[in-house]
Design a protein around this motif. Sequence first.
Motif, mmCIF file in Angstrom:
data_model
loop_
_atom_site.group_PDB
_atom_site.id
_atom_site.type_symbol
_atom_site.label_atom_id
_atom_site.label_comp_id
_atom_site.label_asym_id
_atom_site.label_seq_id
_atom_site.Cartn_x
_atom_site.Cartn_y
_atom_site.Cartn_z
ATOM 1 N N ASP A 158 0.635 -1.237 -0.194
ATOM 2 C CA ASP A 158 -0.007 0.117 0.038
ATOM 3 C C ASP A 158 0.747 1.370 0.039
ATOM 4 N N ASN A 276 2.307 -16.935 4.286
ATOM 5 C CA ASN A 276 1.915 -15.530 3.548
ATOM 6 C C ASN A 276 2.757 -15.708 2.094
ATOM 7 N N TYR A 279 5.180 -12.953 0.758
ATOM 8 C CA TYR A 279 6.551 -12.873 1.367
ATOM 9 C C TYR A 279 7.334 -14.254 0.961
ATOM 10 N N THR A 351 5.492 -5.338 6.626
ATOM 11 C CA THR A 351 4.068 -4.917 6.604
ATOM 12 C C THR A 351 3.447 -5.576 8.015
ATOM 13 N N ALA A 352 2.272 -4.902 8.020
ATOM 14 C CA ALA A 352 1.530 -5.165 9.175
ATOM 15 C C ALA A 352 0.036 -5.679 8.789
ATOM 16 N N GLY A 353 -0.376 -6.652 8.372
ATOM 17 C CA GLY A 353 -1.628 -6.889 7.817
ATOM 18 C C GLY A 353 -2.030 -6.417 6.394
ATOM 19 N N THR A 354 -3.221 -6.386 5.998
ATOM 20 C CA THR A 354 -3.763 -5.928 4.861
ATOM 21 C C THR A 354 -4.961 -5.074 4.937
ATOM 22 N N THR A 355 -5.282 -4.080 3.924
ATOM 23 C CA THR A 355 -6.517 -3.306 3.838
ATOM 24 C C THR A 355 -7.450 -4.202 3.539
ATOM 25 N N GLU A 356 -8.689 -3.501 3.294
ATOM 26 C CA GLU A 356 -9.891 -4.373 2.778
ATOM 27 C C GLU A 356 -9.824 -4.481 1.492
ATOM 28 N N GLU A 360 -0.938 -4.771 1.223
ATOM 29 C CA GLU A 360 -0.090 -4.966 2.247
ATOM 30 C C GLU A 360 0.195 -3.584 3.013
ATOM 31 N N ILE A 361 -0.175 -3.493 4.226
ATOM 32 C CA ILE A 361 0.256 -2.090 4.943
ATOM 33 C C ILE A 361 1.379 -1.960 5.501
ATOM 34 N N ARG A 363 4.876 -0.852 7.465
ATOM 35 C CA ARG A 363 5.346 -0.483 8.910
ATOM 36 C C ARG A 363 6.400 0.680 8.406
#
Length: 541
Positions: A158, A276, A279, A351-356, A360-361, A363
């Motif tokens: 993202d 994942n 990754y 990254t830390a999780g995903t958006t809707e 990939e969010i 960090r």
Amino acid sequence: MPAVDDPARPDTEPDNVDDEPTAIPQAVGSDGLSRLALSKKRKQRKLRLAARVAVSLVSVLALVGTGSVWSYLRATEAGFSQIAALDTESDDIVDPIGQTGDETYLIVGTDTRAGASGEVGAGSVEDAEGARADVAILVNIPADRSRVVAVSFPRDLDVERPVCLAWDSETGDYSSEIYPAAEGDKLNAVYALGGPKCLVKTIQKMSGLKIGHFVGIDFAGFESMVDEVGGVEVCTPTPLVDGELGTIIDIAGTHLLDGRRALDYVRARKVESEINSDYSRINRQQKFLSSLLRSALSNKVLLDPGKLNGLIGAFTRATFVENVNADSLVKLGRSLQNVDAGAVTFLTVPTAGTTEWGNEIPRLDDIEAIFTAIIDDQPLPGERRETPDEADPAADPVVSPSLPALDPSWVSVQVSNASGVSGLAAGTSDELASYGFPIYDVGNYTGISSQTVVRFAPGMEAEAMTVASAFPGAVLQRASDSSLGNVVEVVLGPEFDGALTYPTPAGSPLGPVTIEEAHDEGAVQLPDDLTVTNAGADPCS
């Protein structure tokens, strides 16, 4: 003048044999040898010359490593397809002086569905038009060439897309259509819309690195390069079966992959055994690239003209580049000839999780720490390289012996403002220039300094002492590495009132003076869960 053998002159008796016999002339230096003996001597001399030439060629290969590709690269120079991509004067570049001498490449693997790439399993233009950045790797090589760091960016990362011109992937041209800046875009969509220029801007802003070279390669080119080196060996601890591509590797262990299977190996994204997928795929790509580099730089390629020519040809046909040419590649190869595999490190943006939307969010704090460590040439997890012994932070200041002052014209100076007084660095640099010092750059100091400091790299003591002689009361500080290169940096502290004195005349004694060793207070804290692959590690781990 000494006589020399003349092949045009017959070495026989005169045609007039009825005349009184005369002595046959002998060439000076022949030592009275017969024609047969002379012939043997010439052959031996030629053999010795050929042997010396052969030894010289082998020595050159051993010394310059990849320099042996020079003639092939030169012959295919015109084959490089050029593309506009770089923005080397961007305000997003962090600490430009600290990156002096560094080489940073953005390498992009594209999954265009058109042409030959569609034929090797990329899909079709009906599935998706244009091209996407399926692989994006930022490669940094510091000025001292002591290591290589490659940072992979997830394709679904993202990101904030900057203002970009629309790009046509088929023609490689940019149009006058403008895409406004946007948040929440995927990295590969940035490339699809705005091409190499937009991708470089996005990654340069996120990393702060000065991207000086761009290399793009498509699926078909990747497959061809792997085949040209005779395949690439990979090791997998488990079988590799993908939900779309099928069985890629049926049993665990070491396998030699040809171009088609190698492409599936680095592309597979739907492997059930991988938690994942993105990754895990990046990790496979990093291990594969380590092996590919070893194969490409091995003697079986370098000393095989057919394979070497094929590899270089495949590279030039399949890539589109900016600021990449034969000379730059050869110089880079020569400068890296002594880099051990343990000094090549692959990292992945955390990254830390995903958006809707499945993005990939990033960090951001951890990403900033990673690139700060790269720019400042700080140690990285798992890295094994030879570096000069670092100074003990607790050590007392040392006293430098007296040294002769240098001519100011020999010393390049960077003036950095840490005083908080606007314009102080510019005025100071003008006065230094009037003394004869070349001014490398002027700007604000990126850190905090409570005093005026003259900073320099090891081995630059005389240069730094010459500069410091113009700044009464300044602290001399020797850095623990060579990141400053041959530039002496003056950090103007809060107490500096702008007063300078004329520097010590060239040849006059300087010192002895006290020199502080730079402490490691600026070391950044890298995340504990950072994904790292070291090229010297066991590929099956």
